[in-house]
Design a protein around this motif. Structure first.
Motif, PDB file in Angstrom:
ATOM      1  N   GLN A  69      -4.091  -0.687   8.837  1.00 42.62           N
ATOM      2  CA  GLN A  69      -4.174   0.767   8.719  1.00 42.62           C
ATOM      3  C   GLN A  69      -3.296   1.462   9.758  1.00 42.62           C
ATOM      4  OE1 GLN A  69      -8.191   2.266   8.510  1.00 42.62           O
ATOM      5  NE2 GLN A  69      -8.842   0.715   7.034  1.00 42.62           N
ATOM      6  N   GLU A 104      -6.743   4.103   1.792  1.00 43.45           N
ATOM      7  CA  GLU A 104      -7.814   3.808   0.835  1.00 43.45           C
ATOM      8  C   GLU A 104      -7.453   2.596  -0.028  1.00 43.45           C
ATOM      9  OE1 GLU A 104     -10.600   5.880   2.237  1.00 43.45           O
ATOM     10  OE2 GLU A 104     -10.950   4.995   0.242  1.00 43.45           O
ATOM     11  N   SER A 139       1.491   4.353  -3.089  1.00 48.64           N
ATOM     12  CA  SER A 139       0.744   5.551  -2.688  1.00 48.64           C
ATOM     13  C   SER A 139       1.700   6.702  -2.430  1.00 48.64           C
ATOM     14  CB  SER A 139      -0.075   5.262  -1.422  1.00 48.64           C
ATOM     15  OG  SER A 139      -0.941   4.168  -1.610  1.00 48.64           O
ATOM     16  N   LYS A 144      -8.090  -0.804   1.565  1.00 47.71           N
ATOM     17  CA  LYS A 144      -9.476  -1.294   1.558  1.00 47.71           C
ATOM     18  C   LYS A 144      -9.770  -2.152   0.316  1.00 47.71           C
ATOM     19  CE  LYS A 144     -11.070   2.711   4.212  1.00 47.71           C
ATOM     20  NZ  LYS A 144     -11.912   3.940   4.223  1.00 47.71           N
ATOM     21  N   GLN A 145      -8.954  -1.943  -0.722  1.00 53.45           N
ATOM     22  CA  GLN A 145      -9.126  -2.755  -1.925  1.00 53.45           C
ATOM     23  C   GLN A 145      -8.635  -4.187  -1.727  1.00 53.45           C
ATOM     24  OE1 GLN A 145     -10.751  -1.467  -4.589  1.00 53.45           O
ATOM     25  NE2 GLN A 145     -10.962   0.376  -3.317  1.00 53.45           N
ATOM     26  N   CYS A 184       0.822  -1.214   0.000  1.00 51.60           N
ATOM     27  CA  CYS A 184       0.000   0.000   0.000  1.00 51.60           C
ATOM     28  C   CYS A 184       0.854   1.262   0.000  1.00 51.60           C
ATOM     29  CB  CYS A 184      -0.935   0.007   1.214  1.00 51.60           C
ATOM     30  SG  CYS A 184      -2.199  -1.290   1.151  1.00 51.60           S
ATOM     31  N   SER A 188      -3.423   8.892   3.465  1.00 50.48           N
ATOM     32  CA  SER A 188      -4.830   8.685   3.125  1.00 50.48           C
ATOM     33  C   SER A 188      -4.980   7.813   1.879  1.00 50.48           C
ATOM     34  CB  SER A 188      -5.523  10.025   2.909  1.00 50.48           C
ATOM     35  OG  SER A 188      -4.895  10.751   1.867  1.00 50.48           O
ATOM     36  N   GLN A 189      -4.089   8.016   0.904  1.00 49.17           N
ATOM     37  CA  GLN A 189      -4.153   7.206  -0.311  1.00 49.17           C
ATOM     38  C   GLN A 189      -3.810   5.747  -0.015  1.00 49.17           C
ATOM     39  OE1 GLN A 189      -1.664   8.676  -3.493  1.00 49.17           O
ATOM     40  NE2 GLN A 189      -2.328   7.099  -4.933  1.00 49.17           N
TER      41      GLN A 189
END
Length: 521
Positions: free
Chosen positions: A492, A452, A444, A455-456, A440, A448-449
């Motif tokens: 997260q 997000e 990114s 979550k994928q 992630c 925040s990116q």
């Protein structure tokens, strides 16, 4: 009610059977002959012997009568024979029974549930003097309304699996207490049951559909298991592991069983087919052939899971998938009887059943099953088990992580590394979270990116958690749901911590992160 005198039994009982009998008889005395309890004992442990002895001792010390209820013709006949062999003056209540006078000499009745209901409706059977009711295969739980008629009797349900076949009627609603008998591992260790040697073959079950009864439908099972590829897998598994051994093959549908018959017959193997539509005389002849023929094979549907006792069975093949814990144990239990010279038997699983329920000879907390049936029913009714250790990302998801050269994570490799290094298995989950965090962050430009993007990963997270739980045999849905939510939260949190401490390009430092940042409880 008179005091129950514990007289010596004419039949030699095993120590664990004696202990359970005494415990149950004491319950009857202490509850003044009015109560409801459930008795659990594995298939092959001698449930019929136990409850027959209970009936005998009850009748020896009471002026009341006993009733034994079954749900199948074969069970009714076998139970009636066992009762009579114990020198109990008994009567089978069948459709041929006209009238049974109140002053009849019989001390015990043996009846099928539906038959007894009809006879009671016609007022042909007196029940006011019945003081003990035994319910065989009590997990079927189809006795509720009938039991209400025996207000002054002690009711004992007997089963190998105290989990109701109807999720709307948990067994704890009918029975107030569970008596847990000897476990399968203990019975094997003490030489009362044969050791099961399991062989599992990964089978893709995505085509199976679930019916209104909660189990896989016959139609979808027939479509899968009657296919050429599955027939070839079955024949190869038999030839590799069971050739020449007396074998039972369990199927979900008649079509697939008949296909098995044709496949094995064409291969020159001694096989017969049996289902619940087979005429009684032919069924009797087939079972006689199976018993007397060395290396015989019997493929069946809905007929041999209960009321069938053939200790010479050497191999059980589950040529089907099931979501029924009870059926799983009933099928395998057909091969677990000990015989002189037989200390083990083979289990060939072609339905991912062991992955769903755990291996047959593991120790199950039946009290927990009885107290919390919803946890187990949720687990077994869940989607198909995970057979691969690596998740393959769909193309659209893979495009979101285009900056990463590698996105896969082999759970088997992670388990192997952890076990070789002597670490706890929860380290596998931590490694997985760390790898996801790195993906992630690498793909990114901001916290925040990255969050997000995390979550994928939900489908892959669910996949990894399910596989992890399967490996540890922690398969309840509630546990998996908790672990999945915990995983996402820690992912997260770790992304945020890493972004504050490192730049995305610091991949070498990232891969050295300690587990101190996110230790699982």
């Amino acid at each position: 009610m008179e005091t129950i005198i514990k007289k010596p039994s004419r039949k030699v009982l095993y120590p664990y059977q004696k202990a359970d009998i005494n415990t149950i008889l004491e319950k009857i005395i202490n509850q003044n002959g009015q109560g409801r309890l459930l008795y659990q004992l594995p298939t092959g442990g001698g449930k019929t012997v136990v409850f027959t002895e209970i009936v005998k001792r009850f009748l020896e010390s009471s002026d009341k009568k006993a009733l034994v209820l079954t749900h199948r013709v074969e069970l009714c006949k076998q139970t009636s024979t066992t009762i009579k062999n114990a020198d109990i003056v008994s009567k089978s209540i069948t459709s041929k029974l006209k009238v049974l006078p109140a002053d009849n000499p019989y001390r015990c009745y043996v009846a099928m549930v539906e038959t007894l209901k009809n006879r009671l409706r016609e007022k042909k059977v007196p029940i006011d003097d019945i003081g003990l009711v035994i319910i065989d295969e009590a997990h079927h739980n189809s006795f509720g309304k009938l039991l209400s008629k025996f207000k002054n009797a002690f009711i004992i349900g007997v089963t190998a699996t105290p989990l109701s076949s109807d999720s709307r009627l948990p067994m704890k609603r009918t029975y107030k207490e569970l008596i847990v008998g000897e476990s399968i591992p203990s019975l094997i260790e003490r030489g009362f049951l044969a050791q099961g040697v399991s062989y599992a073959y990964d089978v893709e079950l995505n085509s199976l559909k679930t019916g209104i009864n909660g189990d896989f439908t016959v139609k979808s099972s027939d479509e899968l298991y009657a296919s050429q590829s599955m027939q070839e897998l079955l024949l190869n598994a038999y030839e590799q592991k069971a050739k020449g051994k007396k074998t039972l093959i369990f199927n979900n549908g008649i079509i697939s069983s008949l296909q098995v018959f044709d496949t094995f017959k064409s291969a020159g193997l001694p096989i017969r087919h049996l289902d619940n539509k087979t005429p009684y005389k032919e069924r009797k002849e087939i079972l006689k052939w199976f018993k007397s023929t060395k290396g015989s094979i019997l493929t069946s549907v809905s007929i041999l899971t209960t009321g069938f006792d053939e200790p010479s069975v050497e191999t059980v093949i589950l040529n089907r998938a099931t979501k029924s814990l009870t059926l799983y144990y009933q099928m395998i239990g057909r091969g677990s009887r000990r015989l002189r010279g037989k200390k083990s038997f083979d289990i060939i699983d072609l339905g991912n059943n062991a992955a769903r329920f755990g291996v047959w000879d593991r120790n199950i907390d039946w009290q927990d099953v009885f107290d919390h049936p919803e946890h187990y029913l949720e687990s077994y009714s869940d989607s198909d088990s995970v057979n691969e250790s690596t998740y393959v990302m769909p193309q659209a998801m893979r495009a979101l992580f285009s900056r990463s050269a590698e996105v896969s994570f082999d759970l088997d490799d992670a388990f192997r590394r952890v076990e070789e290094e002597g670490d706890k298995h929860k380290e596998v989950i931590w490694e997985s979270i760390r790898q996801h965090a790195f993906l992630c962050i690498e793909n990114s430009d901001s916290i925040s990116q990255a969050i997000e993007l995390s979550k994928q990963l939900d489908p892959e997270i669910i996949f990894r958690v399910k596989y992890y739980c399967q490996r540890l045999e922690k398969s309840t849905k509630s546990y998996r749901d908790w672990l999945t939510d915990d995983y996402k939260q820690r992912l997260q949190t770790l992304i945020t911590k890493i972004f504050h401490k490192y730049q995305p390009e610091d991949s070498k430092e990232l891969l050295k992160l300690s587990v101190d940042d996110a230790i699982l409880p």
